[in-house]
Structure formats: structure tokens, C-alpha cells
Enzyme design. Structure first.
Site, mmCIF file in Angstrom:
data_model
loop_
_atom_site.group_PDB
_atom_site.id
_atom_site.type_symbol
_atom_site.label_atom_id
_atom_site.label_comp_id
_atom_site.label_asym_id
_atom_site.label_seq_id
_atom_site.Cartn_x
_atom_site.Cartn_y
_atom_site.Cartn_z
ATOM 1 N N ARG A 118 40.570 32.871 36.487
ATOM 2 C CA ARG A 118 39.695 33.285 37.726
ATOM 3 C C ARG A 118 40.552 33.250 39.031
ATOM 4 N NH1 ARG A 118 36.417 37.754 38.091
ATOM 5 N NH2 ARG A 118 34.728 37.376 39.263
ATOM 6 N N THR A 394 37.366 46.384 34.564
ATOM 7 C CA THR A 394 38.245 45.267 33.840
ATOM 8 C C THR A 394 38.775 45.831 32.637
ATOM 9 O OG1 THR A 394 36.437 43.877 34.841
ATOM 10 C CG2 THR A 394 37.535 42.776 33.102
ATOM 11 N N GLY A 487 31.758 45.152 34.830
ATOM 12 C CA GLY A 487 30.971 44.408 35.710
ATOM 13 C C GLY A 487 29.945 43.770 34.990
HETATM 14 N N1 GLY Z 1 35.068 41.593 38.208
HETATM 15 C C1 GLY Z 1 34.045 41.700 37.134
HETATM 16 C C2 GLY Z 1 33.614 40.332 36.866
HETATM 17 O O1 GLY Z 1 34.427 39.206 36.794
HETATM 18 O O2 GLY Z 1 32.680 40.227 36.057
#
Ligand code: GLY
Length: 585
Positions: A118, A394, A487
């Protein structure tokens, strides 16, 4: 940003439903052989069969790159690394080297681990960085400025996965993406549409202005070859120097320069200090199945297990799929899991006391489940938390190799094409992941903005994610490999697909395609997919007190299941992914 479109169902292979029905046992092997010969790759929802391996991603060229690596003797990790780099070239709205993500790995013996890559907040970030002088959110700044860029994690994560669990040389895994970037690939209609959209207001100095243009300065048209020479150069540095090729030297130097010149925060020190982290997966059970998913800083695994635990308490034989009771029940379960997500979850390195064992326990699920009233909707308490901003572009892919090692990998730039910013010298797009932090400390709204402490911005902190790469095991072996973009809807689309396979016994293509809903506590509404919920059901739900909102589509799931009887993997890509596809062999 444009919503994903549903591509036409373009292959008759999904008519082969014999596998799940198992009616004509004698004829099955013949059909399997025929389908293996003719249907070893497919775009859209059609099921694909493979006894030696399978890659399902949102771009069929990238899936093919992964399969080529498996055929060369690479394992699932090798194929994942190669597929991820290839997606950075062929699926640039989400495939990336300028973003971050999560990988769940289960080896053939059923041992699972995860790699967290991340993005992190830069050292210069602070809790109030997106506020104006009156302590209000400075509109837009946490979406589309260089301050939204988190320190990228993708290259570190892929390199760590390879160093720990890969088999083939690193260079062989990065090379296919260099070839795709240097020699180009045929521009699809979908990418072309994105290029036009991103160029509507672009100035010649903007990164996205030149991104899709060929050497004549024209946007590459469908059918023409699109080349990305600067990206090829960056990938070569990564091929030659591994992790350090991105986090030190030329690339790091250019990132710092670009940030300094244009008001960004990331420095060479941020890049040098970045490392991926191997973490213990979140583990849960549903009947005879074991569920392995991503721990914080993703909220996905915790919420998934909490919801599956609640549903284990229900006799689903008495609740027909897609009935009013079904939608009400899963919406109520989602409401509760998302309230817990907002209250408790954030980066574990900054929140060492998160009650993960409690949230994923059967006892807690029982308590949470107890106050669901099957005759009326609960009310989300808006005096607490929420969060409206979540990128939904994503991408997820699932991989399995012939030994039975499996990878479930989801990574992201946050929004479609991330921040839409980047350096022409580097050729890749920076994420805008900083918007996944809670932007205004202490302020929570009915529209869904959360202000709770665990996910406030702090230097070097990872922002909370909803990505839910998941592997379900049966008899100690990978049985279902699944994930999705979207998301916060990711958690719920993965949850429903897992439920569809485990509880409703759907074959993978049906489980992916069928009706999904989303409830995230705040805003207090059920989001449903156009055409997939009947008007009668909607009216009945409204009469129970639910608010409803229609969207074109939820999720873009990429899944693989295993049929132990015939020892065959079955893959399917969501038809909402215009260029996605499963490739098996
Ligand atoms: N950017 C989408 C997530 O990390 O949930």
C-alpha cells in the site's frame, strides 16, 4: 469519471454448464477436452478451463503474459509479477508502477501469507493538509493535486514477492512489459474513449495530453499501435536493478525533481524509506471453507469475514437468492460491517490495538446479527462515521499454477488514471491515494465523509483500503481465488461472489455476473445495478424503509475456482471489463 461499461457476452463457452451440474458424467471428459482445446482463453464472462494454470485479469494481453511465464516453468508468484507489470502498460487506468496494492498468496500446501504494498503518506504530510484556513476541506485538493500522491508501493511489493516466493529470474518477469511498452500494442476502443475523455480539457503541457499521442502528436486511434517509450525506459531500470531501480537512482531523482517543481511532497528520502511488508492474512471460516484475505491497512478481509460469519448464522436455504429478504439481509449485514470498518480500522503500524480478533470472531458476529429485524431497515447513525471519497478504478487479477499455488492480487492508482499526473521522462501515472485517508479530523457527515481517528493522515502512514484480494480454501487447497476493483464496493462485491459460490453453489461465471448490491452504512442507501433488481423487489425494500440508488454496474470480478473431481481450474472475467479475460492451459 466514466463508469465501467458492460461488454457484450461474446463467447458461447459459458453455455457449458455441465461442470457444475455434473449430470452427464460420461460425456463430461469429452466436453472438457473439447473446451480445453477450443476455449483456453476468453474475454468477458465465458468460463475457461485449464488443468495446468490460469490467469484472469482485466486485460487479456496481460493474462497471456502471465500464462507464458507459467509455461516457461514460473510459479504463480512469477506469473503475478509479470502480469502486474504488463497491466501497468496495457491497462493504465489502474494497472501501475506508480500506485500500490495487496497480494494474497497460498501455496499448494494451503499455507497463506500476504504482501502489503500500500502507498504511504510522505514524511511532509499532516492530518490537516487538505484543510483551508477555516478548517474546511479545501475542495478538490485531496483528489487532483500532486499532494494526493502517496509514496508508491507496487515495485517494492512485486520485488518482495519475487525474492521470497518466485522461481524464475526477475529480469524474465519484467521483460514482457518492456516489450509491450516499447513495441506497442493495438489501441482498443475502450482506451481510445479514455484518451478522448482525458484530453477534453487537457493543455499541451499536461501529462495526460501527451500520454496517448503517437510520434505525429495525434491521439493513437483504435487499431493503431500505441507505444510508450518513456515507460519502457523506466521498466528497463526496474528490470536491471529490481527494487532499487525505482526507489533509488534515476527514477527516484526524477520523482523528487518533478514533485519539487510542481508542488508535490515526495522526496528521495520517502522513496528510500519505503518497504513492502509481509503480513499474516485475516482468516475466517464459512462452513467447511477457510477464507484468507487481506488484513489492515485493508479493511477488506475483516469486513468480509465479519459478514460471512453473520451469514453463517442464517439458514440460506430458506432465503432465495435475489428475493427481497435476501437483499434486505445482506444490506443489513453490510451496514454493520461498514460501521465497524469506520470505527476501528486503519494502518496497523499506527493503530496497534485494533480489535481484529474480536471483529472476526463468531461470537461478535452473533451479537451484531442479533438486532437485524427482517421486517424493516435499521437506521445508520450519522452522528458517527462515514467517508464519501473512494476511487473505483482499481484492478484485480487471480492466478493459479500447476502445483496449485495461488495468488490473488489487487492494486490501484485510486481514481481512474490516478492523479492523472506524471513526468514525461518517466512515462507512468502517479496515484491519488491520499484521498483514502479521512480528510477532516472529527468531521463525519450523512453523505459519508468519515472523521474517525484510526485513518487520519500522518507522516509515513498507510491509508485505509477496501481492496479485498481473497483466497478460499477447501480441504486445505485453494478453491476460489477472487477480487475486484470498485473502491468501497469491492468489499461487498467480493463478499457476494464468495457467498454465491460457497452458499448458493453458483459456478464462477454466474457468481461474478449475477445481481450485486452495495450498502456502506453511510450514506444510508442500497446501491443496486440497473436492470438486475426487479421493480417489485425495489418497492418492497422501500416499504421496509430502505433508500435505493441505481448505478450501471458494481465491481469487475476476476475469479478462478477449482473442481477437485476433474482436477481442473475454471476461470471467468467479469463482462464489465471491456478488455479483460481468462487464459488457461
Ligand atoms: N483505492 C481503493 C482502495 O484502496 O480501496
Amino acid at each position: 469519471m466514466n463508469e465501467p461499461r458492460r461488454a457484450a457476452d461474446n463467447n458461447s463457452c459459458n453455455k457449458i454448464e455441465i461442470l457444475s451440474n455434473k449430470i452427464i458424467k460420461d460425456g463430461f471428459l469429452l466436453i472438457l477436452v473439447i473446451s480445453a482445446l477450443f476455449f483456453t482463453n476468453s474475454k468477458g464472462t465465458a468460463q475457461v478451463y485449464g488443468q495446468n494454470g490460469m490467469v484472469v485479469s482485466s486485460n487479456i494481453l496481460a493474462s497471456q503474459v502471465g500464462i507464458d511465464i507459467l509455461k516457461k516453468g514460473g510459479n504463480a508468484i512469477d506469473a503475478s509479477v509479470a502480469t502486474a507489470f504488463a497491466l501497468a502498460v496495457t491497462h493504465p487506468k489502474a494497472g501501475n508502477i506508480g500506485g500500490g496494492g495487496f497480494l494474497v498468496f497460498m501455496n499448494a500446501a494451503g499455507e497463506a501469507t500476504t504482501i502489503d504494498f500500500r502507498e504511504k503518506a510522505p514524511i511532509a504530510a499532516s492530518a490537516n493538509m487538505f484543510l483551508d484556513s477555516t478548517s474546511k476541506l479545501f475542495k478538490g485538493i485531496n483528489h487532483n493535486s500532486l499532494k494526493t500522491v502517496g509514496v508508491p508501493g507496487t515495485v517494492a511489493g512485486l520485488y518482495m514477492a519475487h525474492q521470497k516466493y518466485g522461481k524464475l529470474p526477475w529480469k524474465e518477469l519484467v521483460q514482457p512489459s518492456i516489450d509491450l511498452a516499447k513495441n506497442g500494442f493495438v489501441m482498443s476502443w475502450d482506451l481510445y474513449e479514455d484518451a478522448l475523455f482525458l484530453n477534453e480539457d487537457a493543455k499541451p503541457t499536461d501529462f495526460m495530453y501527451s500520454y496517448f499521442r503517437n510520434s505525429n502528436g495525434e491521439i493513437t486511434k483504435p487499431g493503431e499501435v500505441w507505444k510508450q517509450p518513456s515507460l519502457a525506459k523506466s521498466l528497463k531500470l526496474i528490470r536491471n536493478k529490481g527494487h532499487d531501480g525505482f526507489y533509488k537512482g534515476e527514477i527516484a531523482h526524477e520523482i523528487e525533481n518533478y514533485m519539487k517543481k510542481n508542488g508535490g511532497l515526495i522526496t528521495k528520502t520517502d522513496l528510500e524509506k519505503y518497504s513492502a511488508i509481509e503480513r499474516k492474512p485475516i482468516k475466517g471460516t464459512y462452513k467447511e471453507f477457510e477464507i484468507y484475505s487481506m488484513p489492515p491497512p485493508s479493511s477488506g478481509g475483516v469486513a468480509l469475514v465479519e459478514m460471512m460469519n453473520m451469514l453463517e448464522l442464517v439458514d440460506l436455504d430458506s432465503i432465495e437468492f435475489n428475493s427481497t429478504d435476501y437483499v434486505h439481509l445482506i444490506a443489513e449485514v453490510m451496514r454493520r460491517a461498514f460501521a465497524d470498518r469506520a470505527e476501528y480500522l486503519g494502518d496497523p503500524d499506527f493503530n496497534p490495538d485494533m480489535p481484529l480478533d474480536k471483529l472476526t470472531s463468531k461470537a461478535y458476529a452473533k451479537k451484531r446479527y442479533q438486532n437485524i429485524d427482517m421486517s424493516k431497515a435499521s437506521v445508520s447513525d450519522s452522528s458517527l462515521y462515514g467517508h464519501p471519497y473512494d476511487g473505483n478504478n482499481t484492478t484485480h487479477f487471480s492466478v493459479v499454477d500447476k502445483e496449485g499455488n495461488a495468488v490473488s492480487l489487487t492494486y490501484t492508482l485510486e481514481d481512474s488514471y490516478g492523479s492523472q499526473l506524471g513526468s514525461n521522462n518517466l512515462g507512468f501515472i502517479f496515484n491519488n491515494e491520499m484521498q483514502d485517508f479521512n480528510p477532516v479530523p472529527g468531521v463525519t457527515t450523512n453523505f459519508g465523509q468519515i472523521g474517525s481517528a484510526p485513518n487520519l493522515i500522518a507522516p509515513e502512514k498507510r491509508m485505509l483500503s477496501s481492496m479485498t484480494p481473497t483466497i478460499v480454501a477447501k480441504n486445505g487447497k485453494p478453491y476460489l481465488i477472487i477480487g475486484s476493483p470498485g473502491g468501497r464496493t469491492i468489499i461487498n462485491t467480493v463478499f457476494q461472489t464468495v457467498l454465491n459460490v460457497l452458499a448458493y453453489d453458483m459456478q464462477i461465471d454466474k457468481a461474478i455476473e449475477t445481481m450485486k448490491i452495495h450498502h456502506q452504512w453511510l450514506p444510508d442507501e442500497i446501491v443496486y445495478e440497473r436492470f438486475l433488481m426487479s421493480p417489485d423487489t425495489r418497492a418492497a425494500l422501500q416499504a421496509m424503509g430502505h433508500r435505493l440508488r441505481e448505478v450501471k454496474n458494481l465491481g469487475s470480478l476476476m475469479g478462478i475456482t477449482y473442481d477437485a473431481e476433474f482436477k481442473v481450474y475454471i476461470g471467468a472475467a467479469d463482462s464489465s471489463s471491456p478488455n479483460g479475460g481468462a487464459v488457461g492451459y
